[in-house]
Design a protein around this motif. Structure first.
Motif, PDB file in Angstrom:
ATOM      1  N   THR A 198       0.861  -1.193   0.000  1.00 23.51           N
ATOM      2  CA  THR A 198       0.000   0.000   0.000  1.00 23.51           C
ATOM      3  C   THR A 198       0.887   1.228   0.000  1.00 23.51           C
ATOM      4  OG1 THR A 198      -0.104   0.020   2.415  1.00 23.51           O
ATOM      5  CG2 THR A 198      -1.875  -1.147   1.267  1.00 23.51           C
ATOM      6  N   ASP A 199       0.338   2.274  -0.616  1.00 17.47           N
ATOM      7  CA  ASP A 199       1.064   3.539  -0.588  1.00 17.47           C
ATOM      8  C   ASP A 199       0.894   4.192   0.783  1.00 17.47           C
ATOM      9  OD1 ASP A 199       2.030   3.319  -3.158  1.00 17.47           O
ATOM     10  OD2 ASP A 199       0.195   4.159  -4.051  1.00 17.47           O
ATOM     11  N   PRO A 200       1.702   5.139   1.137  1.00 18.84           N
ATOM     12  CA  PRO A 200       2.875   5.594   0.379  1.00 18.84           C
ATOM     13  C   PRO A 200       4.016   4.604   0.471  1.00 18.84           C
ATOM     14  CG  PRO A 200       2.785   6.705   2.488  1.00 18.84           C
ATOM     15  CD  PRO A 200       1.526   5.870   2.406  1.00 18.84           C
ATOM     16  N   GLN A 201       4.965   4.810  -0.417  1.00 16.35           N
ATOM     17  CA  GLN A 201       6.077   3.876  -0.520  1.00 16.35           C
ATOM     18  C   GLN A 201       7.271   4.279   0.348  1.00 16.35           C
ATOM     19  OE1 GLN A 201       6.091   0.863  -2.152  1.00 16.35           O
ATOM     20  NE2 GLN A 201       3.879   1.318  -2.305  1.00 16.35           N
ATOM     21  N   GLU A 202       7.133   5.384   1.076  1.00 17.79           N
ATOM     22  CA  GLU A 202       8.227   5.794   1.938  1.00 17.79           C
ATOM     23  C   GLU A 202       8.377   4.812   3.099  1.00 17.79           C
ATOM     24  OE1 GLU A 202       5.849   7.772   0.903  1.00 17.79           O
ATOM     25  OE2 GLU A 202       6.841   9.305  -0.309  1.00 17.79           O
ATOM     26  N   ALA A 203       9.375   5.068   3.885  1.00 14.51           N
ATOM     27  CA  ALA A 203       9.621   4.221   5.054  1.00 14.51           C
ATOM     28  C   ALA A 203       8.398   4.233   5.964  1.00 14.51           C
ATOM     29  CB  ALA A 203      10.840   4.714   5.805  1.00 14.51           C
ATOM     30  N   VAL A 204       8.159   3.087   6.596  1.00  7.44           N
ATOM     31  CA  VAL A 204       7.065   2.971   7.566  1.00  7.44           C
ATOM     32  C   VAL A 204       7.576   3.518   8.915  1.00  7.44           C
ATOM     33  CG1 VAL A 204       5.499   1.411   8.753  1.00  7.44           C
ATOM     34  CG2 VAL A 204       6.129   0.977   6.351  1.00  7.44           C
ATOM     35  N   ILE A 205       6.789   4.417   9.481  1.00  7.34           N
ATOM     36  CA  ILE A 205       7.240   5.110  10.705  1.00  7.34           C
ATOM     37  C   ILE A 205       6.297   4.800  11.869  1.00  7.34           C
ATOM     38  CG2 ILE A 205       7.727   7.351  11.764  1.00  7.34           C
ATOM     39  CD1 ILE A 205       9.679   6.615   9.567  1.00  7.34           C
ATOM     40  N   PHE A 206       6.881   4.543  13.021  1.00 10.30           N
ATOM     41  CA  PHE A 206       6.142   4.448  14.283  1.00 10.30           C
ATOM     42  C   PHE A 206       6.870   5.301  15.321  1.00 10.30           C
ATOM     43  CE2 PHE A 206       5.228   0.396  12.158  1.00 10.30           C
ATOM     44  CZ  PHE A 206       3.835   0.373  12.211  1.00 10.30           C
ATOM     45  N   TYR A 207       6.099   5.801  16.296  1.00 10.69           N
ATOM     46  CA  TYR A 207       6.689   6.623  17.359  1.00 10.69           C
ATOM     47  C   TYR A 207       6.376   5.983  18.718  1.00 10.69           C
ATOM     48  CZ  TYR A 207       6.771  10.093  13.617  1.00 10.69           C
ATOM     49  OH  TYR A 207       6.970  10.733  12.412  1.00 10.69           O
ATOM     50  N   TYR A 208       7.318   6.093  19.616  1.00  5.90           N
ATOM     51  CA  TYR A 208       7.048   5.618  20.978  1.00  5.90           C
ATOM     52  C   TYR A 208       7.873   6.450  21.967  1.00  5.90           C
ATOM     53  CZ  TYR A 208      11.491   2.988  20.897  1.00  5.90           C
ATOM     54  OH  TYR A 208      12.803   2.627  20.835  1.00  5.90           O
ATOM     55  N   THR A 209       7.460   6.354  23.209  1.00  5.57           N
ATOM     56  CA  THR A 209       8.105   7.126  24.277  1.00  5.57           C
ATOM     57  C   THR A 209       8.466   6.219  25.448  1.00  5.57           C
ATOM     58  OG1 THR A 209       6.868   9.134  23.720  1.00  5.57           O
ATOM     59  CG2 THR A 209       7.803   9.023  25.940  1.00  5.57           C
ATOM     60  N   ILE A 210       9.650   6.410  25.965  1.00  7.11           N
ATOM     61  CA  ILE A 210      10.009   5.781  27.245  1.00  7.11           C
ATOM     62  C   ILE A 210       9.843   6.859  28.319  1.00  7.11           C
ATOM     63  CG2 ILE A 210      11.828   4.713  28.625  1.00  7.11           C
ATOM     64  CD1 ILE A 210      13.015   3.566  26.103  1.00  7.11           C
ATOM     65  N   GLU A 211       8.832   6.662  29.150  1.00  9.46           N
ATOM     66  CA  GLU A 211       8.544   7.646  30.190  1.00  9.46           C
ATOM     67  C   GLU A 211       9.606   7.589  31.288  1.00  9.46           C
ATOM     68  OE1 GLU A 211       6.204   9.794  30.046  1.00  9.46           O
ATOM     69  OE2 GLU A 211       4.875   9.015  28.480  1.00  9.46           O
ATOM     70  N   LYS A 212       9.785   8.723  31.962  1.00  8.39           N
ATOM     71  CA  LYS A 212      10.675   8.740  33.123  1.00  8.39           C
ATOM     72  C   LYS A 212      10.069   7.881  34.237  1.00  8.39           C
ATOM     73  CE  LYS A 212      12.502  13.402  32.307  1.00  8.39           C
ATOM     74  NZ  LYS A 212      12.680  14.757  32.871  1.00  8.39           N
ATOM     75  N   ALA A 213      10.900   7.171  34.943  1.00 12.39           N
ATOM     76  CA  ALA A 213      10.429   6.363  36.073  1.00 12.39           C
ATOM     77  C   ALA A 213      10.032   7.272  37.229  1.00 12.39           C
ATOM     78  CB  ALA A 213      11.519   5.398  36.514  1.00 12.39           C
ATOM     79  N   LYS A 214       8.921   6.973  37.865  1.00 13.58           N
ATOM     80  CA  LYS A 214       8.452   7.791  38.984  1.00 13.58           C
ATOM     81  C   LYS A 214       9.023   7.271  40.299  1.00 13.58           C
ATOM     82  CE  LYS A 214       4.183   9.402  36.822  1.00 13.58           C
ATOM     83  NZ  LYS A 214       2.709   9.509  36.917  1.00 13.58           N
ATOM     84  N   VAL A 215       9.447   8.219  41.121  1.00 14.24           N
ATOM     85  CA  VAL A 215      10.053   7.885  42.413  1.00 14.24           C
ATOM     86  C   VAL A 215       9.238   8.547  43.513  1.00 14.24           C
ATOM     87  CG1 VAL A 215      12.122   8.053  43.843  1.00 14.24           C
ATOM     88  CG2 VAL A 215      12.340   7.763  41.357  1.00 14.24           C
ATOM     89  N   ASN A 216       8.873   7.778  44.525  1.00 21.50           N
ATOM     90  CA  ASN A 216       8.137   8.357  45.656  1.00 21.50           C
ATOM     91  C   ASN A 216       9.040   9.287  46.450  1.00 21.50           C
ATOM     92  OD1 ASN A 216       5.715   6.987  45.137  1.00 21.50           O
ATOM     93  ND2 ASN A 216       6.388   5.192  46.288  1.00 21.50           N
ATOM     94  N   LYS A 217       8.492  10.416  46.796  1.00 27.20           N
ATOM     95  CA  LYS A 217       9.270  11.373  47.582  1.00 27.20           C
ATOM     96  C   LYS A 217       9.508  10.826  48.987  1.00 27.20           C
ATOM     97  CE  LYS A 217       7.694  15.646  45.361  1.00 27.20           C
ATOM     98  NZ  LYS A 217       6.995  16.933  45.577  1.00 27.20           N
ATOM     99  N   PRO A 218      10.679  11.084  49.537  1.00 30.69           N
ATOM    100  CA  PRO A 218      10.903  10.722  50.941  1.00 30.69           C
ATOM    101  C   PRO A 218      10.048  11.607  51.844  1.00 30.69           C
ATOM    102  CG  PRO A 218      12.747  12.001  50.110  1.00 30.69           C
ATOM    103  CD  PRO A 218      11.852  11.725  48.928  1.00 30.69           C
ATOM    104  N   THR A 219       9.808  11.137  53.048  1.00 29.45           N
ATOM    105  CA  THR A 219       9.020  11.899  54.016  1.00 29.45           C
ATOM    106  C   THR A 219       9.897  12.301  55.201  1.00 29.45           C
ATOM    107  OG1 THR A 219       8.279   9.844  55.064  1.00 29.45           O
ATOM    108  CG2 THR A 219       6.876  10.791  53.339  1.00 29.45           C
ATOM    109  N   ALA A 220       9.338  13.143  56.049  1.00 30.54           N
ATOM    110  CA  ALA A 220      10.120  13.770  57.120  1.00 30.54           C
ATOM    111  C   ALA A 220      10.654  12.761  58.131  1.00 30.54           C
ATOM    112  CB  ALA A 220       9.270  14.813  57.834  1.00 30.54           C
ATOM    113  N   ASP A 221      11.844  13.049  58.626  1.00 26.94           N
ATOM    114  CA  ASP A 221      12.437  12.320  59.750  1.00 26.94           C
ATOM    115  C   ASP A 221      11.737  12.814  61.013  1.00 26.94           C
ATOM    116  OD1 ASP A 221      13.991  11.280  61.782  1.00 26.94           O
ATOM    117  OD2 ASP A 221      15.902  11.690  60.804  1.00 26.94           O
ATOM    118  N   THR A 222      11.096  11.914  61.753  1.00 30.66           N
ATOM    119  CA  THR A 222      10.327  12.322  62.934  1.00 30.66           C
ATOM    120  C   THR A 222      11.163  12.308  64.216  1.00 30.66           C
ATOM    121  OG1 THR A 222       9.535  10.047  63.224  1.00 30.66           O
ATOM    122  CG2 THR A 222       8.162  11.535  61.919  1.00 30.66           C
ATOM    123  N   THR A 223      12.454  12.080  64.086  1.00 26.72           N
ATOM    124  CA  THR A 223      13.326  12.089  65.265  1.00 26.72           C
ATOM    125  C   THR A 223      13.302  13.462  65.936  1.00 26.72           C
ATOM    126  OG1 THR A 223      14.797  10.496  64.206  1.00 26.72           O
ATOM    127  CG2 THR A 223      15.683  11.710  66.083  1.00 26.72           C
TER     128      THR A 223
END
Length: 300
Positions: free
Chosen positions: A72-97
């Motif tokens: 099937t046309d078009p005859q150009e290269a077949v293109i796909f896009y994808y994303t690698i998301e940044k890994a989420k990190v839980n924030k540290p919480t307060a030291d209760t000492t």
């Protein structure tokens, strides 16, 4: 014989284009691959493998475009896009000492702090006081906080003042009636909570005073101090009106005395002093008179 010529065309073979489903990736530190369907050895695939967070383009081309074409046309290269998301990190919480000054360096340790992923500053302190502890991600290209992604995580590191020890508490405090607490010296680093308090009545009382260390690493402490409030002494020089002669009348003669404390403050009989007379009633006898201090006054 006449030569007969024919012409014919060999059409390019058709190749179905590869397909792919939507795919979601999250950074994990390892190489990840965008999965394609329908890829074979007639094609070249680039950009389908990546490790770092970011946006990527997959490009698929035919190896032999002279003999093959996409179905099937078009005859150009077949293109796909994808994303690698940044890994989420839980924030540290307060030291209760609860930190209290102890002369040594102390460390603030947020709960959930991961040294492999995070940087920390301001987490060391020795003296009493406060400072800000800041936690940031080491690799912001591939990691992000799970909430408020762009904000540094901050905590307040507070070391409380310690309770002082080894100081002397004033004792043996005395002062006369009528003076103020401020007239009693307590020594270095001590002060009365209300130095304007007037010592109005003789006796033993306690008043609040505060010891304030010169070292800011220790907090002020309050104590009840005992003060002996002494009566004012009536001296003989404070009394007048007793050196006189009177005529015999067969009874004890009562004098009108004037008593002035310190020769300035006029005192009242039966309020500040009493007068006790001797028993002399006969002519030529010498009468003995005693002026005795009462309440806030002493002397006899």
């Amino acid at each position: 014989n006449e030569e007969v010529k024919f012409s014919f065309v060999i059409e390019k073979a058709t190749v179905d284009k590869p397909t792919a489903e939507n795919q979601t990736f999250t950074y994990n530190g390892e190489e990840q691959e965008f999965v394609l369907s329908g890829v074979n050895n007639l094609m070249t695939v680039t950009g389908n493998k990546a490790t770092l967070a970011g946006n990527y383009t997959v490009r698929i081309t035919l190896n032999d475009t002279n003999n093959y074409k996409w179905s099937t046309d078009p005859q150009e290269a077949v293109i796909f896009y994808y994303t690698i998301e940044k890994a989420k990190v839980n924030k540290p919480t307060a030291d209760t000492t609860i930190f209290v000054y102890n002369k040594t360096e102390q460390t603030y340790e947020p709960v959930g702090f991961d040294n492999s992923l995070m940087n920390i500053t301001g987490d060391k302190r020795t003296n009493a006081g406060s400072q800000t502890v800041t936690v940031t991600l080491k690799d912001t290209a591939n990691y992000v906080w799970s909430s408020e992604p762009n904000a540094a995580v901050e905590f307040t590191f507070n070391i409380k003042q310690a309770t002082p020890t080894g100081y002397e508490i004033p004792t043996g405090l005395t002062q006369e009636v009528g003076k103020s607490l401020g007239s009693i010296s307590l020594g270095d680093n001590w002060s009365w909570n209300d130095e304007t308090t007037v010592l109005s009545t003789a006796g033993t009382y306690t008043y609040k005073a505060t010891y304030t260390p010169t070292d800011d690493n220790y907090h002020a402490v309050e104590h009840d101090l005992t003060v002996e409030v002494s009566r004012l002494l009536i001296e003989k020089e404070d009394i007048s009106g007793y050196e006189l002669s009177v005529e015999y009348n067969n009874s004890v003669y009562k004098l009108t005395l004037v008593v002035k404390y310190n020769l300035t403050t006029t005192l009242t009989e039966n309020v500040h002093y009493t007068v006790i007379y001797g028993s002399a009633v006969n002519a030529n006898e010498t009468q003995t008179i005693r002026v005795q201090g009462i309440n806030n006054y002493s002397g006899d």
